[in-house]
Design a protein around this motif. Sequence first.
Motif, PDB file in Angstrom:
ATOM      1  N   SER A 128       0.828  -1.206   0.000  1.00  0.00           N
ATOM      2  CA  SER A 128       0.000   0.000   0.000  1.00  0.00           C
ATOM      3  C   SER A 128       0.861   1.254   0.000  1.00  0.00           C
ATOM      4  O   SER A 128       0.557   2.235  -0.696  1.00  0.00           O
ATOM      5  CB  SER A 128      -0.922  -0.003   1.223  1.00  0.00           C
ATOM      6  N   ARG A 169       3.810   1.511  -1.278  1.00  0.00           N
ATOM      7  CA  ARG A 169       4.391   1.613  -2.615  1.00  0.00           C
ATOM      8  C   ARG A 169       3.389   2.191  -3.608  1.00  0.00           C
ATOM      9  O   ARG A 169       3.746   3.019  -4.467  1.00  0.00           O
ATOM     10  CB  ARG A 169       4.849   0.217  -3.058  1.00  0.00           C
ATOM     11  N   ARG A 170       2.130   1.778  -3.515  1.00  0.00           N
ATOM     12  CA  ARG A 170       1.112   2.325  -4.417  1.00  0.00           C
ATOM     13  C   ARG A 170       0.917   3.806  -4.185  1.00  0.00           C
ATOM     14  O   ARG A 170       0.796   4.593  -5.141  1.00  0.00           O
ATOM     15  CB  ARG A 170      -0.209   1.589  -4.201  1.00  0.00           C
ATOM     16  N   GLU A 171       0.888   4.213  -2.924  1.00  0.00           N
ATOM     17  CA  GLU A 171       0.754   5.644  -2.637  1.00  0.00           C
ATOM     18  C   GLU A 171       1.933   6.427  -3.191  1.00  0.00           C
ATOM     19  O   GLU A 171       1.756   7.535  -3.730  1.00  0.00           O
ATOM     20  CB  GLU A 171       0.645   5.851  -1.122  1.00  0.00           C
ATOM     21  N   GLU A 188       3.742   5.628  -5.812  1.00  0.00           N
ATOM     22  CA  GLU A 188       3.602   5.698  -7.264  1.00  0.00           C
ATOM     23  C   GLU A 188       2.566   6.740  -7.675  1.00  0.00           C
ATOM     24  O   GLU A 188       2.771   7.489  -8.645  1.00  0.00           O
ATOM     25  CB  GLU A 188       3.222   4.322  -7.810  1.00  0.00           C
ATOM     26  N   GLU A 189       1.439   6.805  -6.949  1.00  0.00           N
ATOM     27  CA  GLU A 189       0.428   7.813  -7.266  1.00  0.00           C
ATOM     28  C   GLU A 189       0.986   9.225  -7.080  1.00  0.00           C
ATOM     29  O   GLU A 189       0.725  10.134  -7.885  1.00  0.00           O
ATOM     30  CB  GLU A 189      -0.805   7.614  -6.371  1.00  0.00           C
TER      31      GLU A 189
END
Length: 203
Positions: free
Chosen positions: A147, A149-151, A153-154
Amino acid sequence: MAEKKDPNQFRRTWDKEKYEKLARDRAFQEDEDKYVRRPETGRRELLKPRGYDVDLDSTVGKSIVVNKATPSAQAGGFFCNVCDCVVKDSINFLDHINGRKHQRNLGMSMKVERSTVEQVRARFDLHKRKKQEKTEVREYDIEAIVSARREEEERQKMDRREKRKERKRRRKDDEDDEDLGGLDPAMVSVMGFDGFVTKTKAK
């Protein structure tokens, strides 16, 4: 030791019967002491694990001045307050506190308590629970990492989008300056010349 019998005899003579009697008495006393039963109050406890951490690193890299008046506990090395002795290095200190003499001074013998079947099962259950907790924590950490990592990337996408918009805005401003012929845009708008300027874009 007996006195000399002959004044011309310079060698010492010994009373053999006297010393044989003393030797027999001493042997008899040692035999009696050997078979005397010790009182039950002198029984030692079984060996137990230490309830504290052994400090071996607190004096690493430190220098101390030692003289005749320095106490033994501060004279360098490792001091054992139970046995009142100083050991010069950590390996010998560990050997000392694990040895028979130190444990005897603590009131313990070198015998270990025999574990029962119930204690062994309880220990297995404890290790099993610890292993399950570690696996659960590891899975939770993986989800948290994904999670995060996704934040990240966003956030990087938003930053790139903002940078593209900024580059487009700067490029448009540069084109407008070129169309005005190098004049100040504010001055052109005040004088009313901006309506006469034609903007042609290259296709």
